[in-house]
Design an enzyme around this catalytic site. Structure first.
Site, short mmCIF file in Angstrom:
data_model
loop_
_atom_site.label_atom_id
_atom_site.label_comp_id
_atom_site.label_asym_id
_atom_site.label_seq_id
_atom_site.Cartn_x
_atom_site.Cartn_y
_atom_site.Cartn_z
N LYS A 190 -0.06 -42.24 31.13
CA LYS A 190 -1.24 -42.02 30.30
C LYS A 190 -0.86 -41.25 29.04
O LYS A 190 -0.01 -40.37 29.12
CB LYS A 190 -2.26 -41.18 31.08
CG LYS A 190 -3.07 -41.94 32.09
CD LYS A 190 -4.11 -41.02 32.72
CE LYS A 190 -4.84 -41.72 33.84
NZ LYS A 190 -5.68 -42.85 33.39
N ARG A 239 -7.85 -48.92 42.39
CA ARG A 239 -8.30 -50.15 43.04
C ARG A 239 -7.31 -50.58 44.12
O ARG A 239 -7.67 -51.27 45.07
CB ARG A 239 -8.50 -51.26 41.98
CG ARG A 239 -7.25 -51.64 41.23
CD ARG A 239 -7.56 -52.41 39.96
NE ARG A 239 -8.18 -51.57 38.94
CZ ARG A 239 -8.60 -52.01 37.76
NH1 ARG A 239 -8.48 -53.28 37.44
NH2 ARG A 239 -9.16 -51.19 36.89
N1 BES Z 1 -8.49 -42.56 37.02
C1 BES Z 1 -8.52 -43.54 36.00
C2 BES Z 1 -9.92 -43.81 35.47
C3 BES Z 1 -10.61 -42.66 34.75
C4 BES Z 1 -10.60 -42.60 33.38
C5 BES Z 1 -11.34 -41.72 35.46
C6 BES Z 1 -11.26 -41.58 32.73
C7 BES Z 1 -11.99 -40.70 34.80
C8 BES Z 1 -11.97 -40.64 33.44
C9 BES Z 1 -7.98 -44.89 36.53
O1 BES Z 1 -7.01 -44.80 37.51
C10 BES Z 1 -7.38 -45.61 35.37
O2 BES Z 1 -6.44 -45.09 34.83
N2 BES Z 1 -7.94 -46.75 35.01
C11 BES Z 1 -7.45 -47.51 33.93
C12 BES Z 1 -7.48 -48.94 34.35
C13 BES Z 1 -6.82 -49.88 33.37
C14 BES Z 1 -5.33 -49.65 33.34
C15 BES Z 1 -7.15 -51.29 33.81
C16 BES Z 1 -8.36 -47.27 32.73
O3 BES Z 1 -9.56 -47.11 32.92
O4 BES Z 1 -7.86 -47.17 31.62
ZN ZN Z 2 -5.03 -44.63 36.69
#
Ligand code: BES
Ligand code: ZN
Ligand code: ZN
Length: 471
Positions: free
Chosen positions: A258, A332
């Site tokens: 991230k 997921r």
């Molecule tokens: N934990 C994150 C989602 C999240 C984002 C929770 C902001 C709380 C606040 C999740 O694991 C994630 O990183 N999702 C990605 C998915 C994408 C790579 C398809 C996202 O939302 O960017």
């Molecule tokens: Zn994630």
């Protein structure tokens, strides 16, 4: 903070809920308000008056016909925040007949006020060095001449508070404090105190039984991934409900790291697991006539030479092969195994809670949770409950035609939709839907609502415990 109900006023300081179409406001207060009417224009506006025998803080609640339970909760939150600012340790809240002149029972109106008072009185300050004694509200005296079974509703409000505070504490705790072992210990404590069955699958069990998605996501973490399951059994005939919570104790994104400003809050990526855990404690403590199983897939999405990689193909618990396109779509994956596992047990209702997608925050912000349903009567009940509890939810569709966007190149399914940024929350939910057949499955994407950057009435900054009261 102790709250009681009595017929008499006992403190020199008091709070008063004022309605525009009031009939019962006392003369001494009314005279002051009437003079001030011009200034008294907005709902929840506060005015403080000094009377001969003390001080009264009037909070405007609008018209009686507009009163609902959320108004009562918000009134409670304003009382607490004002009292804290003013260092009021003991005070009255005057509930005259106007407060009860509405469509709700006197118990419901009072209970909602208790929720507002208790839930606002939260602080996460265990890491702050204390200089002197911290200010705490000691007692609140609700004054009313109504007959109300106060002990019963106060007990319930305190149990709800305890459950929500547990979730908030778990969410607010940093990942070097609340990790996989801590969540397991908390589950053990709840199981011991309430005589519940507890099963823990460690790394070896996960591999042996085929929880390869959960194992792969967590294998780079300093602690091994785990699946924790707690069961509260009421009797043989009550409905069997399963609560599943995403338990990523920290989400770095994995090898698809991230960007820094997106990582800071990721200690809260176990909010779903925290909610499912606190809920079963509440349900068991209250001896609710349902059978409940909480399942927490626990893992850290970390970076190591052993990390799972983009391009890897992993066989899920339900024997579908998954092609990893992005290691940051890890929630997921661990949920997929937990949902397929739940599917083997024939539950009457399966609900999962997950901080699943940033797209849910973009679509609905931080005050509305995204929800997905397969069954309309379950949906209707959830919407009614959410409205009553003041926890807004909105439905997003499990739109079948988008499923083809989850096709993998070399495996049954990919963990990411293409084109990549379209309908992100729906794609996450559709991915999950491929791993559970149960027709009474509900998915809540609480990425936006599980923690707040800024307080919102009785939800403080940080972890909220959002959706628990609705459930
Ligand atoms: N934990 C994150 C989602 C999240 C984002 C929770 C902001 C709380 C606040 C999740 O694991 C994630 O990183 N999702 C990605 C998915 C994408 C790579 C398809 C996202 O939302 O960017
Ligand atoms: Zn994630
Ligand atoms: Zn995540």
């Amino acid at each position: 903070m102790k709250i009681n109900l009595s017929k008499n006023r006992t403190n020199a300081k008091s709070f008063y809920p004022y309605f525009d179409d009031s009939n019962s406001v006392s003369k001494e207060i009314n005279e002051r308000i009437i003079k001030d009417k011009d200034y008294f224009s907005k709902k929840y506006q506060i005015k403080k008056y000094f009377l001969d025998n003390g001080e009264i803080t009037v909070i405007r609640l609008g018209k009686k016909s507009d009163f609902d339970l959320e108004t009562s909760r918000r009134f409670g939150s304003i009382v607490i925040n004002t009292a804290k600012k003013d260092y009021d340790e003991n005070f009255d809240i005057i509930l005259d007949s106007d407060f009860f002149d509405n469509n709700f029972s006197k118990e419901d109106s009072t209970y909602a006020l208790l929720e507002g008072l208790y839930l606002t009185n939260y602080e996460y300050d265990i890491f702050k060095t204390k200089e002197g004694k911290k200010f705490e509200i000691k007692s609140i005296n609700l004054t009313s001449d109504k007959e109300i079974d106060f002990e019963k509703i106060d007990n319930k409000a305190q149990n709800v508070r305890d459950a929500i505070f547990l979730t908030r504490d778990l969410v607010n705790a940093p990942a070097n404090v609340v990790n996989i072992a801590t969540l397991q210990k908390e589950a053990e404590r709840i199981a011991n105190e309430n005589n519940l069955k507890l099963k823990v699958k460690d790394k070896n069990a996960l591999l042996k039984e085929g929880f390869n998605l959960l194992y792969s996501v967590g294998k780079a973490g300093a602690e091994e991934p785990r699946l924790v399951e707690i069961e509260y059994k009421y009797d043989e005939t009550s409905p069997n409900i399963c609560l599943i919570g995403k338990g990523i104790v920290f989400d770095t994104g994995g090898l698809n790291l991230k960007p820094e400003n997106f990582m800071a809050d990721m200690k809260s990526d176990m909010a779903g697991a925290g909610s499912a855990l606190s809920l079963i404690e509440y349900i068991a403590k209250s001896k609710m006539p349902i059978n409940v199983t909480t399942i927490m897939p626990l893992a850290e999405n970390a970076i190591d030479s052993n990390s799972y990689r983009p391009g890897d193909v992993i066989l899920g618990y339900n024997k579908k092969s998954v092609e990893i396109l992005n290691t940051d779509a890890e929630g997921r994956l661990i949920l997929a195994d937990a949902l397929s596992y739940a599917d083997t047990k024939d539950f009457d209702l399966v609900i999962d809670f997950a901080t699943l997608t940033g797209a849910a925050v973009i679509a609905l912000g931080t005050k509305i949770a995204a929800s997905f349903f397969r069954n309309n009567s379950v949906k209707e009940k959830m919407f009614n409950s959410s409205k009553k509890c003041g926890e807004p939810i909105w439905e997003l569709p499990l739109f079948e035609e988008y499923k083809e966007n989850l096709k993998g190149d070399i495996a049954d399914i990919a963990n990411l939709g293409t084109p990549q940024r379209q309908a992100g929350s729906i794609m996450g939910a559709l991915f999950l839907s491929e791993f559970i057949k149960n027709g009474n499955w509900i998915h809540f994407d609480i990425a936006g609502t599980s923690h707040l950057d800024k307080e919102w009435y009785y939800n403080p900054k940080g972890g909220t415990g959002f959706i628990m009261r609705t459930i």
